[in-house]
Write a protein that holds these residues in place. Sequence first.
Motif, short mmCIF file in Angstrom:
data_model
loop_
_atom_site.label_atom_id
_atom_site.label_comp_id
_atom_site.label_asym_id
_atom_site.label_seq_id
_atom_site.Cartn_x
_atom_site.Cartn_y
_atom_site.Cartn_z
N THR A 119 10.48 0.15 -1.44
CA THR A 119 10.34 1.42 -2.13
C THR A 119 8.93 1.98 -1.96
O THR A 119 8.05 1.33 -1.39
N SER A 120 8.75 3.20 -2.45
CA SER A 120 7.48 3.90 -2.37
C SER A 120 7.10 4.40 -3.75
O SER A 120 7.97 4.81 -4.53
N PHE A 121 5.82 4.37 -4.06
CA PHE A 121 5.32 4.95 -5.31
C PHE A 121 4.49 6.20 -5.04
O PHE A 121 3.64 6.59 -5.84
N ASP A 123 -1.19 6.36 -3.19
CA ASP A 123 -0.15 5.69 -2.41
C ASP A 123 0.18 4.33 -3.00
O ASP A 123 -0.70 3.66 -3.56
N GLY A 124 1.42 3.93 -2.84
CA GLY A 124 1.84 2.60 -3.29
C GLY A 124 3.24 2.33 -2.80
O GLY A 124 3.98 3.25 -2.43
N GLY A 125 3.61 1.06 -2.76
CA GLY A 125 4.96 0.71 -2.33
C GLY A 125 5.28 -0.72 -2.72
O GLY A 125 4.42 -1.41 -3.29
N ALA A 133 0.79 -1.24 0.00
CA ALA A 133 0.00 0.00 0.00
C ALA A 133 0.83 1.29 0.00
O ALA A 133 0.34 2.34 -0.45
N ASN A 134 2.04 1.25 0.54
CA ASN A 134 2.88 2.46 0.58
C ASN A 134 4.30 2.08 1.02
O ASN A 134 4.54 0.93 1.42
N GLY A 135 5.20 3.03 0.98
CA GLY A 135 6.60 2.75 1.29
C GLY A 135 6.85 2.51 2.77
O GLY A 135 7.81 1.82 3.14
N GLU A 186 17.62 -2.04 2.29
CA GLU A 186 17.77 -0.84 1.48
C GLU A 186 16.43 -0.11 1.40
O GLU A 186 15.47 -0.64 0.84
N ASP A 187 16.36 1.10 1.94
CA ASP A 187 15.17 1.93 1.76
C ASP A 187 15.36 2.73 0.46
O ASP A 187 16.01 3.77 0.43
N ALA A 188 14.79 2.18 -0.62
CA ALA A 188 14.95 2.76 -1.95
C ALA A 188 13.74 3.60 -2.35
O ALA A 188 13.44 3.75 -3.54
N ALA A 189 13.06 4.18 -1.35
CA ALA A 189 11.86 4.97 -1.63
C ALA A 189 12.14 6.11 -2.60
O ALA A 189 11.29 6.50 -3.39
N GLN A 190 13.37 6.66 -2.53
CA GLN A 190 13.69 7.84 -3.35
C GLN A 190 14.58 7.48 -4.55
O GLN A 190 15.01 8.39 -5.26
N SER A 191 14.90 6.22 -4.75
CA SER A 191 16.00 5.92 -5.67
C SER A 191 15.71 4.95 -6.79
O SER A 191 16.65 4.50 -7.46
N PHE A 236 19.16 11.19 9.15
CA PHE A 236 18.92 12.21 8.13
C PHE A 236 18.11 11.58 7.00
O PHE A 236 18.62 11.23 5.93
N THR A 237 16.81 11.41 7.27
CA THR A 237 15.90 10.74 6.33
C THR A 237 14.48 11.18 6.64
O THR A 237 14.23 11.87 7.64
N PHE A 238 13.55 10.76 5.80
CA PHE A 238 12.13 10.96 6.08
C PHE A 238 11.77 10.05 7.28
O PHE A 238 12.28 8.95 7.40
N CYS A 239 10.87 10.55 8.12
CA CYS A 239 10.57 9.86 9.38
C CYS A 239 10.15 8.40 9.23
O CYS A 239 10.36 7.58 10.13
N ALA A 240 9.57 8.04 8.07
CA ALA A 240 9.03 6.69 7.90
C ALA A 240 10.06 5.60 8.15
O ALA A 240 9.72 4.50 8.60
N THR A 241 11.33 5.90 7.84
CA THR A 241 12.37 4.87 8.00
C THR A 241 12.45 4.41 9.45
O THR A 241 12.50 3.21 9.73
N ALA A 242 12.44 5.36 10.39
CA ALA A 242 12.51 5.01 11.81
C ALA A 242 11.13 4.59 12.33
O ALA A 242 11.02 3.74 13.22
C1 LIG Z 1 8.71 8.50 1.05
C2 LIG Z 1 9.60 7.71 1.89
C3 LIG Z 1 9.16 6.63 2.66
C4 LIG Z 1 7.71 6.29 2.85
O1 LIG Z 1 6.98 6.12 1.72
P1 LIG Z 1 5.38 6.33 1.75
O2 LIG Z 1 4.94 5.69 0.48
O3 LIG Z 1 5.13 7.79 1.80
O4 LIG Z 1 4.86 5.61 2.95
C5 LIG Z 1 10.10 5.89 3.34
N1 LIG Z 1 11.40 6.19 3.31
C6 LIG Z 1 11.86 7.24 2.59
C7 LIG Z 1 13.33 7.52 2.59
C8 LIG Z 1 10.98 8.04 1.87
O5 LIG Z 1 11.45 9.08 1.18
#
Ligand SMILES: *Cc1c(COP(=O)(O)O)cnc(C)c1O
Length: 364
Positions: A185-187, A198-200, A56-58, A161-166, A82-88
């Motif tokens: 990853t995240s879409f 939202d997607g991941g 459903a999301n990243g 690997e949190d590849a949400a941005q890559s 130094f990342t978007f909060c979702a990682t932690a």
């Molecule tokens: C955007 C993002 C997420 C979370 O993705 P969502 O789809 O918004 O839940 C996680 N980690 C990083 C580094 C992100 O940039």
Amino acid sequence: MKYLDLSAQYRSLKPCIDRRIQKVLDHGQYIMGPEVNEFEEALADYIGVSHVISCANGTDALQLALMSLGVVSSDVVVTTPFTFCATAEAIAALGARPVFSDVSPDTFNLCPDALEKSLNYYLRIYGSRLKAVIAVDLFGLPADYQSLHSICEKYGLYLIEDAAQSIGSSINGDMAGSFGSVATTSFFPAKPLGCYGDGGAVLTNDKQLAELTRSFRVHGQGKHKYENIRVGMNSRLDTIQAAILLEKLPVLNEEIAQRNSMANEIRMVLEPLGIDSQVIPSEYSSAWAQYTLQINKRDEFKKKLAASSIPTNIYYPLPLHKQPAYSSYHDANVDLTTSELLANKVLSVPINYELPGALKEIGI
Ligand SMILES: *Cc1c(COP(=O)(O)O)cnc(C)c1O
């Protein structure tokens, strides 16, 4: 000037996307329709991994990856502040403890030397509760997986690997989303490969991990729909979003090539002025989720650009160990100075062809 123009991209793909969405509306399989599997296979093929499990999301993707690796509430997971909060957040949401290790001042990604040092410290405190490291490919640039991999191997830790941005970036031709034991990853629309909601996804070469993730994704499903063999989540990618992604994936490389050439032009304006940008090491390519520079008099600079209608954003104004929700996880014995300095200096600018000219015009 817009910071990011998602509607321009839609306009150029409109006939194909509209047709794909209409197909879903016609067949009516809104949940787990055939497009979901088709997209998972297309993405696996593009990244070069054996299994892609969409969700459903990243943020859920991170949580599903941690659950599939067996991370439980007594465990400790190291990541970058130094990342978007979702990682932690994904770590803490499982009741596990996120702890932090500092980043490199040039790439903004986890610093291997700092990681080795902090792991030694965390291992003394947490011992075998320490389970995994989550590296983030910040702003589209993959982290240093060669070094991170050997460190994690040495200490017996999983590497995520949190590849949400890559998505679309690479190291020596190996695509982001293929590094570590498992990648996520995240879409989200503004990410390099974004859908219209939202997607991941979770990506891995490990068949067993993939099967576990597929089960966790739908309520811990067993052999059939009404057999639940573990406590899971409800985290599926909508069929309509998969349909949109199927039309966007084939043009991703072209889009990234364009962003790459725009980023080069921006760098050529900023470099002679002594303004540093995130460093892309040789052998690495970035998906250019953000173009981020470091500037000492940031507020002044930001105002100057705003006065000429150039929008900017600060990613991220506060490192996670300074955020109210995560500060209690911070251990003052671990040095996170680089993340703190970056949070005070970074400024992300729009990646488009108008920017270099606009910057010259205001005489920065
Ligand atoms: C955007 C993002 C997420 C979370 O993705 P969502 O789809 O918004 O839940 C996680 N980690 C990083 C580094 C992100 O940039």
